[in-house]
Motif scaffolding. Structure first.
Motif, PDB file in Angstrom:
ATOM      1  N   SER A   1       0.826  -1.210   0.000  1.00  0.00           N
ATOM      2  CA  SER A   1       0.000   0.000   0.000  1.00  0.00           C
ATOM      3  C   SER A   1       0.861   1.260   0.000  1.00  0.00           C
ATOM      4  O   SER A   1       0.555   2.224  -0.703  1.00  0.00           O
ATOM      5  N   ALA A   2       1.934   1.265   0.782  1.00  0.00           N
ATOM      6  CA  ALA A   2       2.827   2.431   0.811  1.00  0.00           C
ATOM      7  C   ALA A   2       3.477   2.633  -0.554  1.00  0.00           C
ATOM      8  O   ALA A   2       3.639   3.772  -1.016  1.00  0.00           O
TER       9      ALA A   2
ATOM     10  N   HIS B   1      -7.225   3.847  -0.810  1.00  0.00           N
ATOM     11  CA  HIS B   1      -6.284   3.351   0.193  1.00  0.00           C
ATOM     12  C   HIS B   1      -6.441   4.053   1.541  1.00  0.00           C
ATOM     13  O   HIS B   1      -5.550   3.969   2.389  1.00  0.00           O
ATOM     14  N   LYS B   2      -7.556   4.706   1.775  1.00  0.00           N
ATOM     15  CA  LYS B   2      -7.714   5.465   3.017  1.00  0.00           C
ATOM     16  C   LYS B   2      -7.610   4.580   4.253  1.00  0.00           C
ATOM     17  O   LYS B   2      -7.032   4.983   5.272  1.00  0.00           O
ATOM     18  N   ALA B   3      -8.156   3.364   4.171  1.00  0.00           N
ATOM     19  CA  ALA B   3      -8.049   2.450   5.311  1.00  0.00           C
ATOM     20  C   ALA B   3      -6.603   1.998   5.503  1.00  0.00           C
ATOM     21  O   ALA B   3      -6.138   1.849   6.637  1.00  0.00           O
TER      22      ALA B   3
ATOM     23  N   ARG C   1      -4.015   2.369   8.779  1.00  0.00           N
ATOM     24  CA  ARG C   1      -3.266   1.269   9.375  1.00  0.00           C
ATOM     25  C   ARG C   1      -1.756   1.501   9.317  1.00  0.00           C
ATOM     26  O   ARG C   1      -1.021   1.095  10.219  1.00  0.00           O
ATOM     27  N   LEU C   2      -1.294   2.160   8.259  1.00  0.00           N
ATOM     28  CA  LEU C   2       0.124   2.499   8.190  1.00  0.00           C
ATOM     29  C   LEU C   2       0.504   3.434   9.336  1.00  0.00           C
ATOM     30  O   LEU C   2       1.554   3.269   9.971  1.00  0.00           O
ATOM     31  N   ARG C   3      -0.364   4.379   9.612  1.00  0.00           N
ATOM     32  CA  ARG C   3      -0.107   5.323  10.701  1.00  0.00           C
ATOM     33  C   ARG C   3      -0.151   4.632  12.056  1.00  0.00           C
ATOM     34  O   ARG C   3       0.578   4.995  12.986  1.00  0.00           O
ATOM     35  N   ALA C   4      -1.016   3.603  12.155  1.00  0.00           N
ATOM     36  CA  ALA C   4      -1.155   2.886  13.427  1.00  0.00           C
ATOM     37  C   ALA C   4      -0.141   1.754  13.576  1.00  0.00           C
ATOM     38  O   ALA C   4      -0.016   1.161  14.648  1.00  0.00           O
ATOM     39  N   GLY C   5       0.583   1.443  12.475  1.00  0.00           N
ATOM     40  CA  GLY C   5       1.561   0.366  12.522  1.00  0.00           C
ATOM     41  C   GLY C   5       0.947  -1.019  12.459  1.00  0.00           C
ATOM     42  O   GLY C   5       1.588  -2.003  12.854  1.00  0.00           O
ATOM     43  N   THR C   6      -0.265  -1.115  11.940  1.00  0.00           N
ATOM     44  CA  THR C   6      -0.959  -2.408  11.881  1.00  0.00           C
ATOM     45  C   THR C   6      -1.158  -2.912  10.455  1.00  0.00           C
ATOM     46  O   THR C   6      -1.848  -3.915  10.251  1.00  0.00           O
ATOM     47  N   GLU C   7      -0.568  -2.245   9.487  1.00  0.00           N
ATOM     48  CA  GLU C   7      -0.739  -2.646   8.092  1.00  0.00           C
ATOM     49  C   GLU C   7      -0.008  -3.959   7.816  1.00  0.00           C
ATOM     50  O   GLU C   7       1.122  -4.176   8.265  1.00  0.00           O
TER      51      GLU C   7
ATOM     52  N   ASP D   1      -6.760  -8.957   6.487  1.00  0.00           N
ATOM     53  CA  ASP D   1      -6.103  -7.732   6.946  1.00  0.00           C
ATOM     54  C   ASP D   1      -6.326  -6.548   6.035  1.00  0.00           C
ATOM     55  O   ASP D   1      -5.967  -5.434   6.371  1.00  0.00           O
ATOM     56  N   ASP D   2      -6.905  -6.766   4.862  1.00  0.00           N
ATOM     57  CA  ASP D   2      -7.224  -5.669   3.940  1.00  0.00           C
ATOM     58  C   ASP D   2      -6.040  -4.747   3.686  1.00  0.00           C
ATOM     59  O   ASP D   2      -6.159  -3.542   3.688  1.00  0.00           O
TER      60      ASP D   2
END
Length: 203
Positions: free
Chosen positions: A139-140, A177-179, A183-189, A199-200
């Motif tokens: 995603s990144a 990719h908003k979700a 998750r990238l910001r939360a470290g859960t991606e 995990d989407d």
């Protein structure tokens, strides 16, 4: 052929869900039932079948390129050909065959870029590969390539309609990719190479 007919045809082409078609050909589970639930190449890869994932990637990319190429072959100018590519991209993202809930559009967008100008596609593909390799986040990598696309368009083409098309594609990709961004910001991606766990995360 009128421009409207061209755009409708390109949208229908883009709506073909290659992830689902390929999965059926390989006897795999519907990709909407595992991983992210997204009908795209990255999620098909979670099935463990690399050949199916590669074929999905090629198919999704090819329909973006084909829409632009066909438009030029039919005598449309570069701007209208780029609009055809946009229609195919939107067809993938909002597929009428999937109740207007298609893939995220990264591969199809790459095909559109290749149709508009191969240099833009190569530029963005290199960025995707660099970010994916260093971060392991699909995603990144997709977001980075999307942001780069309009700037690459300006660099190689100058200000024209095609660059506006690239900006619209980039905006839709970021929205899709908003979700993932959250998750990238939360470290859960989830990272590239993960299994079928829900995990989407993919592009």
């Amino acid at each position: 052929m009128s421009l409207l007919l061209l755009l409708v045809a390109a949208y229908l082409l883009g709506s073909i869900p290659f992830a689902i078609v390929t999965s059926k050909l390989f006897g795999l589970e519907d990709p909407r039932k595992y991983g992210s639930g997204n009908p795209g190449a990255t999620n098909v890869l979670r099935s463990g079948n690399k050949a199916a994932a590669a074929l999905t990637l090629v198919g999704d990319s090819l329909k973006g390129w084909l829409a632009v190429w066909a438009a030029t072959q039919l005598g449309f100018d570069a701007g209208h050909a780029a609009l055809a590519g946009l229609a195919a991209f939107l067809g993938h993202v909002f597929s009428m065959f999937l109740r207007f809930n298609g893939g995220k559009g990264v591969a199809t967008a790459l095909g559109v870029l290749a149709g508009i100008d191969g240099r833009i596609a190569i530029f963005c593909a290199v960025i995707w590969l660099m970010i994916a390799y260093t971060s392991r986040y699909s995603s990144a990598a997709a977001l980075s390539a999307a942001i780069a696309a309009p700037f690459a368009g300006l660099l190689f083409l100058g200000p024209r309609l095609a660059v506006g098309v690239l900006a619209v594609i980039a905006a839709v990709l970021i929205w899709r990719h908003k979700a993932n961004i959250a998750r990238l910001r939360a470290g859960t991606e989830g990272k590239i190479g993960g299994g079928k766990k829900k995990d989407d995360s993919e592009a």
